[in-house]
Scaffold this motif. Structure first.
Motif, PDB file in Angstrom:
ATOM      1  N   ASP A  96     -20.134 -26.668  36.595  1.00 31.80           N
ATOM      2  CA  ASP A  96     -20.468 -25.698  37.649  1.00 31.80           C
ATOM      3  C   ASP A  96     -20.057 -24.286  37.246  1.00 31.80           C
ATOM      4  O   ASP A  96     -20.797 -23.322  37.479  1.00 31.80           O
ATOM      5  CB  ASP A  96     -19.763 -26.077  38.957  1.00 31.80           C
ATOM      6  CG  ASP A  96     -20.221 -27.409  39.511  1.00 31.80           C
ATOM      7  OD1 ASP A  96     -21.389 -27.780  39.262  1.00 31.80           O
ATOM      8  OD2 ASP A  96     -19.425 -28.078  40.192  1.00 31.80           O
ATOM      9  N   ARG A  97     -18.901 -24.184  36.620  1.00 33.31           N
ATOM     10  CA  ARG A  97     -18.424 -22.852  36.228  1.00 33.31           C
ATOM     11  C   ARG A  97     -19.257 -22.264  35.095  1.00 33.31           C
ATOM     12  O   ARG A  97     -19.425 -21.041  35.007  1.00 33.31           O
ATOM     13  CB  ARG A  97     -16.944 -22.927  35.856  1.00 33.31           C
ATOM     14  CG  ARG A  97     -16.049 -23.201  37.079  1.00 33.31           C
ATOM     15  CD  ARG A  97     -14.580 -23.124  36.740  1.00 33.31           C
ATOM     16  NE  ARG A  97     -14.109 -24.241  35.920  1.00 33.31           N
ATOM     17  CZ  ARG A  97     -13.709 -25.408  36.405  1.00 33.31           C
ATOM     18  NH1 ARG A  97     -13.749 -25.654  37.707  1.00 33.31           N
ATOM     19  NH2 ARG A  97     -13.271 -26.363  35.590  1.00 33.31           N
TER      20      ARG A  97
ATOM     21  N   GLN B 249     -22.255 -20.927  36.882  1.00 29.36           N
ATOM     22  CA  GLN B 249     -21.883 -19.711  37.609  1.00 29.36           C
ATOM     23  C   GLN B 249     -21.742 -18.514  36.672  1.00 29.36           C
ATOM     24  O   GLN B 249     -21.956 -17.370  37.084  1.00 29.36           O
ATOM     25  CB  GLN B 249     -20.564 -19.943  38.347  1.00 29.36           C
ATOM     26  CG  GLN B 249     -20.684 -20.892  39.524  1.00 29.36           C
ATOM     27  CD  GLN B 249     -19.336 -21.368  40.046  1.00 29.36           C
ATOM     28  OE1 GLN B 249     -18.283 -20.960  39.540  1.00 29.36           O
ATOM     29  NE2 GLN B 249     -19.352 -22.232  41.046  1.00 29.36           N
ATOM     30  N   ALA B 250     -21.400 -18.784  35.414  1.00 34.53           N
ATOM     31  CA  ALA B 250     -21.221 -17.702  34.446  1.00 34.53           C
ATOM     32  C   ALA B 250     -22.540 -17.068  34.017  1.00 34.53           C
ATOM     33  O   ALA B 250     -22.544 -15.935  33.521  1.00 34.53           O
ATOM     34  CB  ALA B 250     -20.480 -18.216  33.212  1.00 34.53           C
TER      35      ALA B 250
ATOM     36  N   GLY C 109     -16.317 -30.039  37.439  1.00 39.46           N
ATOM     37  CA  GLY C 109     -16.405 -28.644  37.866  1.00 39.46           C
ATOM     38  C   GLY C 109     -16.617 -27.677  36.723  1.00 39.46           C
ATOM     39  O   GLY C 109     -17.123 -26.566  36.939  1.00 39.46           O
ATOM     40  N   ALA C 110     -16.246 -28.071  35.499  1.00 40.52           N
ATOM     41  CA  ALA C 110     -16.464 -27.193  34.343  1.00 40.52           C
ATOM     42  C   ALA C 110     -17.942 -26.868  34.169  1.00 40.52           C
ATOM     43  O   ALA C 110     -18.298 -25.743  33.786  1.00 40.52           O
ATOM     44  CB  ALA C 110     -15.907 -27.842  33.074  1.00 40.52           C
TER      45      ALA C 110
ATOM     46  N   GLN D  27     -17.769 -19.054  28.748  1.00 42.00           N
ATOM     47  CA  GLN D  27     -17.173 -19.947  29.737  1.00 42.00           C
ATOM     48  C   GLN D  27     -17.007 -21.356  29.171  1.00 42.00           C
ATOM     49  O   GLN D  27     -15.994 -22.022  29.413  1.00 42.00           O
ATOM     50  CB  GLN D  27     -18.037 -19.992  30.999  1.00 42.00           C
ATOM     51  CG  GLN D  27     -17.410 -20.752  32.159  1.00 42.00           C
ATOM     52  CD  GLN D  27     -16.134 -20.104  32.656  1.00 42.00           C
ATOM     53  OE1 GLN D  27     -16.049 -18.886  32.756  1.00 42.00           O
ATOM     54  NE2 GLN D  27     -15.132 -20.921  32.952  1.00 42.00           N
TER      55      GLN D  27
ATOM     56  N   GLU E  53     -13.382 -23.240  28.920  1.00 40.93           N
ATOM     57  CA  GLU E  53     -13.119 -24.519  29.596  1.00 40.93           C
ATOM     58  C   GLU E  53     -12.484 -25.539  28.654  1.00 40.93           C
ATOM     59  O   GLU E  53     -11.888 -26.511  29.105  1.00 40.93           O
ATOM     60  CB  GLU E  53     -14.422 -25.098  30.164  1.00 40.93           C
ATOM     61  CG  GLU E  53     -15.043 -24.291  31.287  1.00 40.93           C
ATOM     62  CD  GLU E  53     -14.251 -24.346  32.580  1.00 40.93           C
ATOM     63  OE1 GLU E  53     -13.377 -25.234  32.710  1.00 40.93           O
ATOM     64  OE2 GLU E  53     -14.493 -23.505  33.462  1.00 40.93           O
TER      65      GLU E  53
END
Length: 247
Positions: free
Chosen positions: A120-121, A124-125, A117-118, A204, A208
């Motif tokens: 994905d984030r 998203q950033a 998921g890192a 981000q 993470e």
């Protein structure tokens, strides 16, 4: 072929894991690595044992879901994805060690399954273009120099598998980030947000807990899509420009 498999088993994210040994016979050299694991799981089911959990989806080298550490190498001994690695790359009687991605940022959920998921984030950033383009424009409406278009397409082949992180001694995701930033930065549609994008994605990345890049090159050596190391240079150039602009 007859193989000895040493596989990481872990019940869930909160449990301690350990290596378990399995003997597997009758493996065809034409099987993919995941098909070999399927055969093992059929054997375990017949014996009333819990099958080995691992991720897979397309099994065509497209999605990057299937990443594993195989004998200490991300995706194994060939430059390809785990699903496209075939058992002809191993010999009869081999001992094969199979582990999940080695990174604290990709925590193990169960056995060989990790949480990515890192990534994905990070996307998203800033890994997107948010300009409102209206209806689909004509193909020639925004001319793009062929050299830039080719480079953008080449680095857009990154499938976000995480092999770069797993192979990097520092646990850096700079190759992944560099590919996304270069892909969008070479196109005219990516220019309005170009420098905000790099600042937000790097921020981000660091939040993470990924490590810093020291240009060792293990990331590109492990990359199944052979993303070049110079995308990290592009990432650093854009970041320096953004910081000079006070972003």
């Amino acid at each position: 072929m007859r193989l000895t498999l040493n596989i990481w088993r872990q019940r869930d994210a909160a449990s301690a894991g350990s290596m378990q040994k399995y003997e597997l016979d009758g493996v065809s050299e034409d099987m993919s690595f995941l098909e070999m694991l399927d055969v093992l799981n059929e054997q375990l089911n017949e014996q009333g044992e819990e099958p080995v959990a691992f991720d897979s989806d397309c099994r065509e080298g497209i999605c990057g879901t299937c990443g594993l550490m195989i004998n200490g190498q991300a995706h194994g001994p060939e430059v390809t994805t785990t699903c496209q690695l075939h058992m002809r790359s191993f010999k009869d009687g081999d001992d094969i060690t199979i582990e999940p991605w080695r990174s604290d940022v990709f925590p193990v959920l169960r056995d060989l399954v990790v949480d990515r998921g890192a990534f994905d984030r990070i996307i998203q950033a800033g890994g997107y273009i948010s300009a409102n383009t209206g209806s689909a424009p004509d193909a020639h409406a925004a001319p793009v120099e062929k050299k830039r278009a080719d480079r953008s397409f080449d680095v857009a082949t990154c499938i976000g598998c995480g092999a770069c992180v797993a192979a990097c001694p520092n646990g850096s995701a700079s190759l992944f980030m560099g590919a996304k930033i270069t892909h969008l930065g070479e196109l005219p549609q990516g220019q309005p947000e170009r420098y905000d994008r790099v600042v937000n994605m790097v921020g981000q990345h660091d939040a993470e807990g990924f490590g810093g890049c020291t240009n060792i090159g293990e990331c590109t050596a492990a990359c199944p899509k052979e993303i070049p190391l110079d995308v990290i240079s592009q990432l650093n150039k854009d970041l320096r420009t953004a910081l000079k602009q006070g972003r």
